[in-house]
Write an enzyme that holds these catalytic residues in place. Structure first.
Site, PDB file in Angstrom:
ATOM      1  N   CYS A 112       0.823  -1.226   0.000  1.00 25.32           N
ATOM      2  CA  CYS A 112       0.000   0.000   0.000  1.00 25.32           C
ATOM      3  C   CYS A 112       0.856   1.275   0.000  1.00 25.32           C
ATOM      4  CB  CYS A 112      -0.928   0.022   1.206  1.00 25.32           C
ATOM      5  SG  CYS A 112      -2.083  -1.342   1.248  1.00 25.32           S
ATOM      6  N   HIS A 247      -3.372   7.595   2.861  1.00 30.11           N
ATOM      7  CA  HIS A 247      -3.771   6.269   2.374  1.00 30.11           C
ATOM      8  C   HIS A 247      -5.180   5.967   2.903  1.00 30.11           C
ATOM      9  CE1 HIS A 247      -3.869   2.148   1.352  1.00 30.11           C
ATOM     10  NE2 HIS A 247      -3.523   1.660   2.528  1.00 30.11           N
ATOM     11  N   ASN A 277      -9.982  -0.046   0.732  1.00 26.13           N
ATOM     12  CA  ASN A 277      -8.530   0.099   0.630  1.00 26.13           C
ATOM     13  C   ASN A 277      -8.067  -0.490  -0.710  1.00 26.13           C
ATOM     14  OD1 ASN A 277      -5.772  -0.199   0.813  1.00 26.13           O
ATOM     15  ND2 ASN A 277      -5.776  -0.924   2.932  1.00 26.13           N
TER      16      ASN A 277
HETATM   17  O1  UT7 Z   1      -3.041  -0.861   4.056  1.00 25.79           O
HETATM   18  C1  UT7 Z   1      -2.887  -1.483   5.288  1.00 25.79           C
HETATM   19  C2  UT7 Z   1      -3.959  -2.506   5.409  1.00 25.79           C
HETATM   20  N1  UT7 Z   1      -4.494  -2.787   6.677  1.00 25.79           N
HETATM   21  C3  UT7 Z   1      -5.102  -1.923   7.512  1.00 25.79           C
HETATM   22  O2  UT7 Z   1      -5.129  -0.747   7.358  1.00 25.79           O
HETATM   23  C4  UT7 Z   1      -5.810  -2.563   8.692  1.00 25.79           C
HETATM   24  C5  UT7 Z   1      -5.721  -1.769   9.975  1.00 25.79           C
HETATM   25  N2  UT7 Z   1      -6.637  -2.321  10.948  1.00 25.79           N
HETATM   26  C6  UT7 Z   1      -7.981  -2.035  10.951  1.00 25.79           C
HETATM   27  O3  UT7 Z   1      -8.432  -1.271  10.114  1.00 25.79           O
HETATM   28  C7  UT7 Z   1      -8.827  -2.610  12.049  1.00 25.79           C
HETATM   29  O4  UT7 Z   1      -8.029  -3.286  12.989  1.00 25.79           O
HETATM   30  C8  UT7 Z   1      -9.925  -3.589  11.511  1.00 25.79           C
HETATM   31  C9  UT7 Z   1     -10.978  -2.805  10.743  1.00 25.79           C
HETATM   32  C10 UT7 Z   1      -9.301  -4.656  10.628  1.00 25.79           C
HETATM   33  C11 UT7 Z   1     -10.602  -4.265  12.698  1.00 25.79           C
HETATM   34  O5  UT7 Z   1     -11.145  -3.281  13.573  1.00 25.79           O
HETATM   35  P1  UT7 Z   1     -10.886  -3.361  15.140  1.00 25.79           P
HETATM   36  O6  UT7 Z   1     -11.581  -2.240  15.741  1.00 25.79           O
HETATM   37  O7  UT7 Z   1      -9.395  -3.457  15.358  1.00 25.79           O
HETATM   38  O8  UT7 Z   1     -11.639  -4.688  15.499  1.00 25.79           O
HETATM   39  P2  UT7 Z   1     -11.068  -5.995  16.224  1.00 25.79           P
HETATM   40  O9  UT7 Z   1     -10.202  -6.772  15.302  1.00 25.79           O
HETATM   41  O10 UT7 Z   1     -10.541  -5.628  17.581  1.00 25.79           O
HETATM   42  O11 UT7 Z   1     -12.415  -6.778  16.476  1.00 25.79           O
HETATM   43  C12 UT7 Z   1     -13.438  -6.287  17.374  1.00 25.79           C
HETATM   44  C13 UT7 Z   1     -14.575  -7.292  17.330  1.00 25.79           C
HETATM   45  C14 UT7 Z   1     -14.113  -8.739  17.522  1.00 25.79           C
HETATM   46  O12 UT7 Z   1     -15.117  -9.417  18.234  1.00 25.79           O
HETATM   47  P3  UT7 Z   1     -14.962  -9.689  19.821  1.00 25.79           P
HETATM   48  O13 UT7 Z   1     -13.680 -10.478  19.958  1.00 25.79           O
HETATM   49  O14 UT7 Z   1     -14.890  -8.335  20.452  1.00 25.79           O
HETATM   50  O15 UT7 Z   1     -16.208 -10.461  20.142  1.00 25.79           O
HETATM   51  C15 UT7 Z   1     -14.064  -9.261  16.106  1.00 25.79           C
HETATM   52  O16 UT7 Z   1     -14.258 -10.661  16.044  1.00 25.79           O
HETATM   53  O17 UT7 Z   1     -15.216  -7.234  16.054  1.00 25.79           O
HETATM   54  C16 UT7 Z   1     -15.226  -8.543  15.464  1.00 25.79           C
HETATM   55  N3  UT7 Z   1     -15.074  -8.375  14.029  1.00 25.79           N
HETATM   56  C17 UT7 Z   1     -16.112  -8.195  13.214  1.00 25.79           C
HETATM   57  N4  UT7 Z   1     -17.445  -8.127  13.462  1.00 25.79           N
HETATM   58  C18 UT7 Z   1     -18.255  -7.916  12.404  1.00 25.79           C
HETATM   59  C19 UT7 Z   1     -13.937  -8.361  13.289  1.00 25.79           C
HETATM   60  N5  UT7 Z   1     -14.230  -8.167  11.986  1.00 25.79           N
HETATM   61  C20 UT7 Z   1     -15.580  -8.069  11.911  1.00 25.79           C
HETATM   62  C21 UT7 Z   1     -16.485  -7.851  10.859  1.00 25.79           C
HETATM   63  N6  UT7 Z   1     -17.809  -7.773  11.137  1.00 25.79           N
HETATM   64  N7  UT7 Z   1     -16.080  -7.699   9.586  1.00 25.79           N
END
Ligand code: UT7
Length: 321
Positions: A112, A247, A277
């Protein structure tokens, strides 16, 4: 000599996948994706379309907007981590399609962050006096490498391409400074394991694997550091910024930087709600939209800043000409 951006272009495939569409295939919801990422929909290429197809259309538009004759291009640099084939490169494929017979051509891989790395490389070639006219493209089709059962990744990415045409100038404008960094020790947080020389038979499927929280923490710091450092290299600070193109990965990452630097929201371009993205395409696509929408005027100080797999991060400071 400085490298002036004299034209921009972008292209996305027509097919749209909304958050509601995704909620039918994985356990997610429009509400979760909007509130945690800001994304509403993304573009997805059909099976016949490869990265070079998107790159070609974006490049063609950048050549049109800059009134560039393809035969005058000295170098084509394509930033991509999803090339059509390991070789020939996407840049060689589009060199042929554009009819740019006088151009050298190479791809650059920094995920990216790729467009910022490529822009900085192109600017250095121009400043050295080696080349006068360089086409820089950022293009990726990461939806082809998504595990559509993994809700941590499949909601985030979309396909697209963006391009800029650079020309050597002695005017007071162009790329002023570049800040490029890598953090290889944290590469494990964002990986596409299958299909490379460590796994040519693809025992690991060629899917993106990501530890989202780790990448998020890195991204916030990377954006902050790269904006400050690229300004410092030109003897400027936050108060000199007219426009920021970050980005387009997650609105919460962008909002953090807006808050940290107390930037007015209308100085920071956001279009991730429409495209998700798009990897190396994200910054040049946003730049092309901002230019088309007359958001950037002559003399403006523009920061292009991003981060990605590697891990890598980078920024370029541009005085618009
Ligand atoms: O170019 C570089 C590419 N990558 C990035 O930029 C990624 C950077 N990271 C992010 O954007 C975020 O970390 C994400 C959007 C990927 C995830 O958001 P988060 O706020 O960090 O969520 P999390 O991984 O801490 O998950 C929170 C909860 C979890 O459930 P529990 O354990 O609290 O019950 C996940 O299982 O949300 C759940 N979860 C979802 N729920 C519904 C994770 N993905 C999803 C989903 N839909 N798609």
């Amino acid at each position: 000599m400085k490298a002036k951006i004299i034209g921009t272009g972008s292209y996305v495939p027509p097919k749209i996948i909304t958050n509601d569409d995704l909620s039918k295939i994985v356990d997610t919801s429009d509400e979760w994706i909007r509130s945690r990422t800001g994304i509403e929909e993304r573009r997805v290429s059909d099976p016949q379309t490869a990265t070079s197809d998107l790159a070609y259309f974006a490049a063609k538009r950048a050549l049109l907007s800059s009134k560039t004759d393809p035969m005058s291009i000295d170098l084509i640099l394509v930033a991509t981590c999803s090339p059509d084939t390991l070789f020939p490169s996407v840049s060689c494929i589009i060199q042929d399609r554009l009819g740019a017979q006088n151009a050298a051509a190479m791809d650059l891989s920094a995920a990216c962050s790729g467009f910022n790395f490529a822009l900085a490389t192109a600017a250095s070639f121009i400043e050295s006096g080696n080349y006068k006219n360089i086409l820089v493209v950022g293009a990726d089709t990461l939806t082809k490498y998504l595990d559509w059962t993994d809700r941590n990744t499949c909601i985030l990415f979309g396909d697209g391409a963006g391009a800029v045409m650079l020309k050597a100038t002695d005017e007071d404008c162009g790329v002023l400074s570049s800040y490029l960094k890598a953090k290889g020790e944290d590469g494990k947080f964002l990986v596409m394991p299958g299909g490379g020389s460590r796994d040519p038979e693809m025992k690991n499927k060629r899917f993106i694997r990501m530890e989202g929280k780790e990448v998020f923490k890195f991204a916030v710091k990377a954006l902050e550091e790269s904006v400050l450092e690229v300004l410092k290299l030109s003897g400027m600070d936050i108060s000199d910024i007219d426009f920021v193109i970050p980005h387009q990965a997650n609105i919460r990452i962008i909002d953090h930087v807006i808050k940290k630097f107390n930037l007015p929201k209308d100085k920071v371009y956001v279009n991730l709600q429409k495209y998700g993205n798009t990897s190396a395409a994200s910054i040049p696509m946003a730049l092309d939209e901002a230019v088309a929408g007359n958001k950037i005027k002559k003399g403006d100080i523009v920061v292009l800043s991003g981060f990605g797999a590697g891990l890598t991060y980078a920024a370029n400071l541009v005085k618009w000409g």
